[in-house]
Write a protein that holds these residues in place. Structure first.
Motif, short mmCIF file in Angstrom:
data_model
loop_
_atom_site.label_atom_id
_atom_site.label_comp_id
_atom_site.label_asym_id
_atom_site.label_seq_id
_atom_site.Cartn_x
_atom_site.Cartn_y
_atom_site.Cartn_z
N ASP A 24 1.07 -1.60 0.06
CA ASP A 24 -0.18 0.24 0.25
C ASP A 24 0.95 0.84 0.11
O ASP A 24 1.23 1.88 0.85
N ASN A 25 1.06 1.21 -1.55
CA ASN A 25 1.63 3.21 -1.12
C ASN A 25 3.16 2.14 -0.74
O ASN A 25 4.16 1.41 -1.02
N ASP A 26 4.35 3.18 0.02
CA ASP A 26 4.86 2.83 0.96
C ASP A 26 5.26 2.28 2.04
O ASP A 26 6.20 1.69 2.55
N ARG A 27 4.20 1.43 2.48
CA ARG A 27 3.67 0.35 3.67
C ARG A 27 3.74 -0.73 2.99
O ARG A 27 3.37 -1.45 1.98
N LEU A 28 4.42 -1.91 3.80
CA LEU A 28 4.27 -3.24 3.45
C LEU A 28 2.99 -3.81 4.89
O LEU A 28 3.58 -3.30 5.70
N SER A 29 2.67 -4.61 4.50
CA SER A 29 1.58 -5.83 5.66
C SER A 29 1.56 -7.32 5.56
O SER A 29 1.49 -7.61 4.14
N PHE A 30 1.83 -7.61 6.61
CA PHE A 30 1.86 -9.00 6.56
C PHE A 30 -0.18 -9.54 6.97
O PHE A 30 -0.43 -8.52 8.51
N ALA A 31 -0.65 -10.77 6.64
CA ALA A 31 -1.72 -10.80 8.05
C ALA A 31 -1.38 -11.40 8.58
O ALA A 31 -0.28 -12.89 8.72
#
Length: 282
Positions: free
Chosen positions: A116-123
């Motif tokens: 998401d743009n410059d952010r990474l996220s994990f479930a």
């Protein structure tokens, strides 16, 4: 180590950093399929970071890449900031996901990651252990953190691999004032969380988190703990479905962990920045 050392692409990145050099560092070795487990463990021991990871070709047909995660003393099935940092390095090294999400294979299974743009996220993975904390474990935590017995508002096992147990205090000030006795806490990975008071603490975050490892040190910013805590706090109605956690304050860091519930899933994310690039000779 092997008789003829080889060069491997290497990065050291900063994860969950709201400012440069204010998050949690991670060492990542790229294309490490030729390394043995003992060589990986030896390099992780040498870097002496909380975790060092090794990017490998996937074994699972659904995965984009595989990662092995080592502390200086053992391998972990899953950890949060190594997941985001490893994904950042994989993408920066030319990795192309086959779908809208990135699928990481690790010892804990397949972990979904989104950009998401410059952010990474994990479930956030399922908890391996949840529920009530045993009285003897709570007593050990109370003694090891020098707490009054009434200081703990709630507690829960939040183990998604590393073995975290978490306690909720009333105020951010109480969390920041903790001076743990790691000899007493030996054998436990303890997370401590408390809500921010926006009038007193500011608008930058909603909760303060600290992570005390079983190895006798405080971790700056901890994805696995925050993932487990998020499942607990959101699931029990203590936290809203979207919030920001601050971590690393006592260590001079400014970590920010972004938590968001989407449907039945909880996503845990932050920014990642490369700090060192070069080669590891192993």
């Amino acid at each position: 180590m092997s008789q003829s050392p080889s060069k491997f692409s290497f990065q050291q990145v900063d994860v969950f950093a709201s400012q440069p050099l204010r998050g949690n560092p991670l060492a990542v070795v790229v294309g490490a399929d030729a390394l043995t487990e003992s060589e990986m463990a030896a390099f992780a021991n040498w870097t002496n970071l909380s975790e060092t990871t090794f990017l490998l070709q996937p074994r699972a047909t659904d995965a984009d890449y595989r990662v092995r995660i080592f502390t200086p003393v053992r391998e972990l099935p899953f950890a949060g900031h190594p997941t985001l940092g490893s994904c950042h390095v994989w993408l920066a090294s030319g990795g192309k996901p086959r779908g809208n999400e990135i699928i990481q294979e690790c010892e804990a299974g397949l972990i979904r990651i989104r950009r998401d743009n410059d952010r990474l996220s994990f479930a956030a993975p399922d908890l391996r252990r949840a529920g009530q904390v045993e009285p003897e474990v709570l007593a050990q935590i109370i003694k090891g953190l020098h707490l009054d017995p009434g200081a703990i508002v709630h507690s829960n096992w939040v183990d998604n691999g590393p073995g975290w147990v978490a306690v909720l205090l009333r105020t951010r000030g109480e969390v920041l004032a903790l001076r743990p006795d790691f000899a007493v806490l030996s054998g436990l990975r303890v997370g401590v969380v408390a809500p921010w008071n926006r009038a007193k603490d500011g608008q930058d975050a909603d909760f303060e988190v600290r992570a005390f490892t079983a190895s006798g040190f405080e971790d700056p910013v901890t994805g696995s703990l925050n993932a487990g805590v998020a499942k607990w706090l959101i699931g029990s109605g203590i936290a809203p479905s979207t919030y920001v956690a601050s971590q690393g304050t006592v260590l001079g860091r400014a970590g920010r962990v972004h938590v968001e519930q989407v449907g039945h899933e909880i996503w845990v994310g932050g920014t990642v920045a490369a700090c060192i690039e070069g080669y590891a000779i192993l």
